[in-house]
Design a protein around this motif. Structure first.
Motif, mmCIF file in Angstrom:
data_model
loop_
_atom_site.group_PDB
_atom_site.id
_atom_site.type_symbol
_atom_site.label_atom_id
_atom_site.label_comp_id
_atom_site.label_asym_id
_atom_site.label_seq_id
_atom_site.Cartn_x
_atom_site.Cartn_y
_atom_site.Cartn_z
ATOM 1 N N LEU A 271 0.825 -1.205 0.000
ATOM 2 C CA LEU A 271 0.000 0.000 0.000
ATOM 3 C C LEU A 271 0.859 1.255 0.000
ATOM 4 O O LEU A 271 0.463 2.285 -0.549
ATOM 5 C CB LEU A 271 -0.922 0.010 1.226
ATOM 6 C CG LEU A 271 -1.875 1.206 1.335
ATOM 7 C CD1 LEU A 271 -2.856 1.224 0.166
ATOM 8 C CD2 LEU A 271 -2.638 1.174 2.662
ATOM 9 N N HIS A 272 2.043 1.171 0.633
ATOM 10 C CA HIS A 272 2.953 2.314 0.749
ATOM 11 C C HIS A 272 4.290 1.944 0.090
ATOM 12 O O HIS A 272 5.265 1.644 0.780
ATOM 13 C CB HIS A 272 3.182 2.655 2.228
ATOM 14 C CG HIS A 272 1.941 2.884 3.023
ATOM 15 N ND1 HIS A 272 1.237 4.057 2.982
ATOM 16 C CD2 HIS A 272 1.274 2.067 3.885
ATOM 17 C CE1 HIS A 272 0.195 3.976 3.803
ATOM 18 N NE2 HIS A 272 0.196 2.781 4.359
ATOM 19 N N PRO A 273 4.350 1.932 -1.236
ATOM 20 C CA PRO A 273 5.608 1.551 -1.896
ATOM 21 C C PRO A 273 6.728 2.535 -1.579
ATOM 22 O O PRO A 273 6.490 3.722 -1.347
ATOM 23 C CB PRO A 273 5.248 1.560 -3.380
ATOM 24 C CG PRO A 273 4.048 2.441 -3.478
ATOM 25 C CD PRO A 273 3.292 2.280 -2.191
ATOM 26 N N LYS A 274 7.936 2.030 -1.597
ATOM 27 C CA LYS A 274 9.096 2.852 -1.279
ATOM 28 C C LYS A 274 9.362 3.831 -2.418
ATOM 29 O O LYS A 274 9.572 3.422 -3.558
ATOM 30 C CB LYS A 274 10.315 1.956 -1.055
ATOM 31 C CG LYS A 274 11.528 2.654 -0.500
ATOM 32 C CD LYS A 274 12.616 1.633 -0.155
ATOM 33 C CE LYS A 274 13.828 2.296 0.472
ATOM 34 N NZ LYS A 274 14.853 1.288 0.876
ATOM 35 N N PRO A 275 9.356 5.141 -2.129
ATOM 36 C CA PRO A 275 9.588 6.115 -3.200
ATOM 37 C C PRO A 275 11.061 6.144 -3.608
ATOM 38 O O PRO A 275 11.948 5.893 -2.792
ATOM 39 C CB PRO A 275 9.161 7.439 -2.567
ATOM 40 C CG PRO A 275 9.366 7.246 -1.099
ATOM 41 C CD PRO A 275 9.093 5.796 -0.827
ATOM 42 N N GLU A 276 11.292 6.475 -4.846
ATOM 43 C CA GLU A 276 12.669 6.521 -5.355
ATOM 44 C C GLU A 276 13.178 7.946 -5.531
ATOM 45 O O GLU A 276 14.372 8.145 -5.745
ATOM 46 C CB GLU A 276 12.753 5.779 -6.690
ATOM 47 C CG GLU A 276 12.399 4.299 -6.587
ATOM 48 C CD GLU A 276 12.506 3.587 -7.923
ATOM 49 O OE1 GLU A 276 12.824 4.264 -8.930
ATOM 50 O OE2 GLU A 276 12.283 2.363 -7.965
ATOM 51 N N ASP A 277 12.278 8.928 -5.403
ATOM 52 C CA ASP A 277 12.658 10.298 -5.749
ATOM 53 C C ASP A 277 12.900 11.193 -4.540
ATOM 54 O O ASP A 277 13.175 12.389 -4.705
ATOM 55 C CB ASP A 277 11.582 10.928 -6.639
ATOM 56 C CG ASP A 277 10.212 10.923 -5.961
ATOM 57 O OD1 ASP A 277 10.012 10.111 -5.040
ATOM 58 O OD2 ASP A 277 9.349 11.735 -6.366
ATOM 59 N N ILE A 278 12.783 10.658 -3.308
ATOM 60 C CA ILE A 278 12.993 11.473 -2.110
ATOM 61 C C ILE A 278 13.859 10.703 -1.119
ATOM 62 O O ILE A 278 13.984 9.478 -1.193
ATOM 63 C CB ILE A 278 11.656 11.874 -1.438
ATOM 64 C CG1 ILE A 278 10.847 10.639 -1.045
ATOM 65 C CG2 ILE A 278 10.847 12.784 -2.348
ATOM 66 C CD1 ILE A 278 9.579 10.964 -0.265
ATOM 67 N N THR A 279 14.441 11.431 -0.184
ATOM 68 C CA THR A 279 15.279 10.811 0.839
ATOM 69 C C THR A 279 14.394 10.171 1.906
ATOM 70 O O THR A 279 13.204 10.508 2.033
ATOM 71 C CB THR A 279 16.186 11.850 1.507
ATOM 72 O OG1 THR A 279 15.368 12.769 2.258
ATOM 73 C CG2 THR A 279 17.004 12.609 0.465
ATOM 74 N N PRO A 280 14.949 9.269 2.733
ATOM 75 C CA PRO A 280 14.172 8.702 3.836
ATOM 76 C C PRO A 280 13.640 9.777 4.782
ATOM 77 O O PRO A 280 12.510 9.671 5.262
ATOM 78 C CB PRO A 280 15.179 7.776 4.531
ATOM 79 C CG PRO A 280 16.143 7.396 3.467
ATOM 80 C CD PRO A 280 16.261 8.599 2.585
ATOM 81 N N GLU A 306 21.830 9.543 10.815
ATOM 82 C CA GLU A 306 21.167 9.429 9.519
ATOM 83 C C GLU A 306 20.025 8.416 9.578
ATOM 84 O O GLU A 306 20.078 7.430 10.297
ATOM 85 C CB GLU A 306 22.173 9.017 8.438
ATOM 86 C CG GLU A 306 23.235 10.064 8.162
ATOM 87 C CD GLU A 306 22.635 11.433 7.857
ATOM 88 O OE1 GLU A 306 21.752 11.504 6.977
ATOM 89 O OE2 GLU A 306 23.034 12.415 8.510
ATOM 90 N N TRP A 307 18.997 8.696 8.791
ATOM 91 C CA TRP A 307 17.871 7.785 8.699
ATOM 92 C C TRP A 307 18.292 6.473 8.044
ATOM 93 O O TRP A 307 19.135 6.448 7.142
ATOM 94 C CB TRP A 307 16.749 8.407 7.873
ATOM 95 C CG TRP A 307 15.965 9.440 8.621
ATOM 96 C CD1 TRP A 307 16.230 10.771 8.706
ATOM 97 C CD2 TRP A 307 14.796 9.213 9.404
ATOM 98 N NE1 TRP A 307 15.291 11.395 9.503
ATOM 99 C CE2 TRP A 307 14.395 10.465 9.942
ATOM 100 C CE3 TRP A 307 14.038 8.081 9.710
ATOM 101 C CZ2 TRP A 307 13.282 10.601 10.757
ATOM 102 C CZ3 TRP A 307 12.921 8.222 10.519
ATOM 103 C CH2 TRP A 307 12.559 9.471 11.034
ATOM 104 N N VAL A 308 17.695 5.382 8.509
ATOM 105 C CA VAL A 308 17.849 4.083 7.861
ATOM 106 C C VAL A 308 16.534 3.764 7.159
ATOM 107 O O VAL A 308 15.456 3.884 7.752
ATOM 108 C CB VAL A 308 18.172 2.980 8.885
ATOM 109 C CG1 VAL A 308 18.222 1.618 8.198
ATOM 110 C CG2 VAL A 308 19.491 3.278 9.590
ATOM 111 N N SER A 309 16.617 3.373 5.905
ATOM 112 C CA SER A 309 15.442 2.983 5.140
ATOM 113 C C SER A 309 15.653 1.564 4.626
ATOM 114 O O SER A 309 16.643 1.287 3.941
ATOM 115 C CB SER A 309 15.222 3.935 3.964
ATOM 116 O OG SER A 309 14.118 3.529 3.179
ATOM 117 N N THR A 310 14.761 0.656 4.979
ATOM 118 C CA THR A 310 14.944 -0.749 4.640
ATOM 119 C C THR A 310 14.077 -1.152 3.455
ATOM 120 O O THR A 310 13.130 -0.463 3.073
ATOM 121 C CB THR A 310 14.570 -1.650 5.833
ATOM 122 O OG1 THR A 310 13.131 -1.692 5.965
ATOM 123 C CG2 THR A 310 15.185 -1.134 7.124
#
Length: 553
Positions: A271-280, A306-310
């Motif tokens: 439902l909430h796909p990981k965006p490719e155009d913005i930072t975490p 720093e943010w971690v995005s998995t």
């Protein structure tokens, strides 16, 4: 068997909370242990929220293996005195439902306050707690090789050989991989299931921040609708459709001097796909802006790392135990941080593995049968948690359904903890470890209340109802009504705390209610409840006769 004896009895990959605790247990009993890690301490880690079952298993390990240092983590006051003044207090599990663009409805909040009679839980500042446990392991005799990366693993009938990227070679009789997702052993043996077998899907963003405001300060709630304890005194979950934010403060305890707050969000990528155009960081800010009260809580807050995005958090292994090796805890698999099961699972697995491994070292017999329960436990803990978390994510889109799932989850927590506490008291009385063997003889290995058929039936009905709602076969009210009816009828659910009363969303058992719960349990027709109730009631009466007795003793 080869006549050449390796340098170590056990090599452990990973010196975090899992590897260091296991290393301390084994070394305290005389095993020669090497702790191997590609990194060093102190270091950042998430998984900071303690639960009563985790503390119960921690106390069992401390008592059974004569490691009183572990007790320092079992109480919010003691940990800030003996480990460091950086730990928060966890008085409760708090949940508030949110809808985009709307103020949260106080009637759609939940809270389960941890009974004082069970424990005083903390928010672990992991860089300090993990370093403390690492030093405990070293003090008890573990050798260490930090900042050493394993290049190859050779498993043979007579031992294990580790070769580092620097060419150094280490031999051991047994290998435990407690390193986590990037497990060298899982990669070597191609153990990962692709895709992970779990029904639940989620990804995550997380960091530590300063300046996060207490949620109590950003919502205007009538006194009659306020929760039993301030939101800031526990682990707060902001839930929304197919996702949830966590807020875990370290500055909510009088003895703590830590200004940080653990912050993150977990999302179903379908439902909430990981965006490719913005930072975490930009994605987190975008999510926060969707929910007015959450936005206010984070106004002015700043990250300190720093943010971690998995990607997808879930991973699983086809096998977790073999001849002379074990994938332990987060090296074996992971589900989701919802309900804070990770550390509790870790200590329960250590309790199952350590005595078997010590016996195997003594007998020089590492056959599969000896470790079969460890495999069943690891897989069961993951699979049952998958059922619960998957139901929760499904239900977040419908409050009454989520209310029903909350009651199923919460109602099994107290009996699941009391059975461990009762075994610990029995062990303290006569030092007979067979009381712990009895805990393993349960029909639903890995369930948080594993010896109750009635509770398992309640969870199964919950799963079927949520899945039918997800598929559009029933509406949310129908699914909720089915679960709530079973909650009201179930002999496994206490009528005393408020689990059966949908008008009671803030569950706060005091000592009087705990006594009434034990009286009810002792008289139950369910053997698993009456056994817990009678033993706990005897202990309570003994504690009342000796008021200085410590909780759980």
């Amino acid at each position: 068997m080869s006549t050449h004896r390796p340098s170590y009895d056990v090599a452990i990959l990973g010196s975090g909370i899992a590897g260091s605790t296991l290393g301390a247990v084994l070394a305290r009993s005389g095993a020669k242990v090497l702790l191997v890690d590609a990194g060093t301490h102190p270091r950042f880690a998430v998984g900071e929220s303690m639960i009563p079952q985790m503390i119960a298993w921690l106390q069992v390990l401390a008592e059974r293996h004569d490691l009183p240092e572990l007790e320092a983590l079992a109480d919010a006051d003691t940990i800030n005195e003996q480990v460091g003044n950086s730990f928060g207090r966890k008085r409760h599990f708090g949940f508030q439902l949110h809808r985009p663009g709307q103020e949260p409805d106080p009637a759609e909040g939940h809270q389960f306050v941890i009974p004082d009679a069970l424990t005083s839980a903390s928010h672990l500042f992991r860089q300090d707690s993990d370093a403390y446990l690492f030093h405990v392991a070293v003090r008890h005799g573990c050798d260490t090789r930090q900042r050493w990366r394993v290049r190859d693993i050779d498993l043979r009938d007579d031992g294990v050989t580790l070769t580092g990227t620097d060419g150094h070679v280490v031999g051991a009789r047994y290998l435990v991989d407690a390193s986590g997702f990037r497990s060298p052993l899982a990669e070597k043996l191609d153990l990962r299931e692709r895709p992970a077998r779990f029904r639940h899907h989620s990804r995550s963003l997380f960091t530590h921040m300063v300046g996060v405001r207490p949620f109590d300060d950003v919502v205007d709630v009538p006194e009659a609708s306020r929760p039993a304890a301030p939101w800031h005194e526990g682990t707060l979950h902001h839930v929304f459709e197919r996702g949830w934010f966590w807020v875990i403060p370290f500055d909510n305890h009088p003895r703590s001097r830590n200004p940080l707050c653990s912050v993150g969000v977990t999302l179903d990528p379908r439902l909430h796909p990981k965006p490719e155009d913005i930072t975490p960081e930009e994605e987190f800010e975008r999510l926060v802006r969707r929910f007015p009260a959450v936005r206010r809580q984070f106004e002015g807050a700043r990250k300190v790392r720093e943010w971690v995005s998995t990607g997808r958090l879930q991973y699983s292994s086809s096998k977790t135990v073999g001849r002379r090796w074990c994938l332990m805890s987060h090296a074996a698999g992971f589900l989701d941080p919802l309900y804070s099961r990770g550390m509790s699972n870790t200590f329960e697995i250590i309790h199952a593995l350590a005595p078997r491994l010590l016996a195997a070292l003594e007998d020089d017999d590492f056959g599969d049968e000896r470790f079969r329960h460890v495999e069943e436990l690891e897989q069961g803990l993951l699979d049952h948690n998958d059922t619960l978390v998957n139901c929760s994510f499904i239900s977040f889109s419908h409050f009454r359904l989520w209310d029903a799932v909350f009651r199923v989850w919460g109602s099994g927590n107290t009996p699941g903890t009391l059975r461990i506490n009762n075994a610990l008291r029995a062990f303290r009385a006569d030092r007979d470890p067979s009381v712990f063997d009895a805990l393993e003889k349960a029909p639903h290995t890995g369930l948080w209340w594993p010896d109750s058929d009635a509770f398992k039936a309640l969870l199964d009905t919950t799963a079927r109802s949520c899945e039918e709602y997800e598929k559009g076969l029933v509406d949310g009210d129908t699914a909720a009504d089915r679960i709530l009816a079973l909650v009201r009828e179930s002999e496994a659910v206490s009528p005393g705390f408020g689990w059966k009363d949908v008008n009671q969303r803030f569950i706060h058992p005091d000592r009087r209610q705990m006594g009434e719960f034990l009286e009810w349990a002792a008289a139950s027709p369910l053997t698993e409840l009456s056994t817990i109730g009678r033993a706990s009631l005897d202990a309570l009466r003994g504690a009342q006769a000796a008021p200085d007795a410590a909780p759980g003793r």
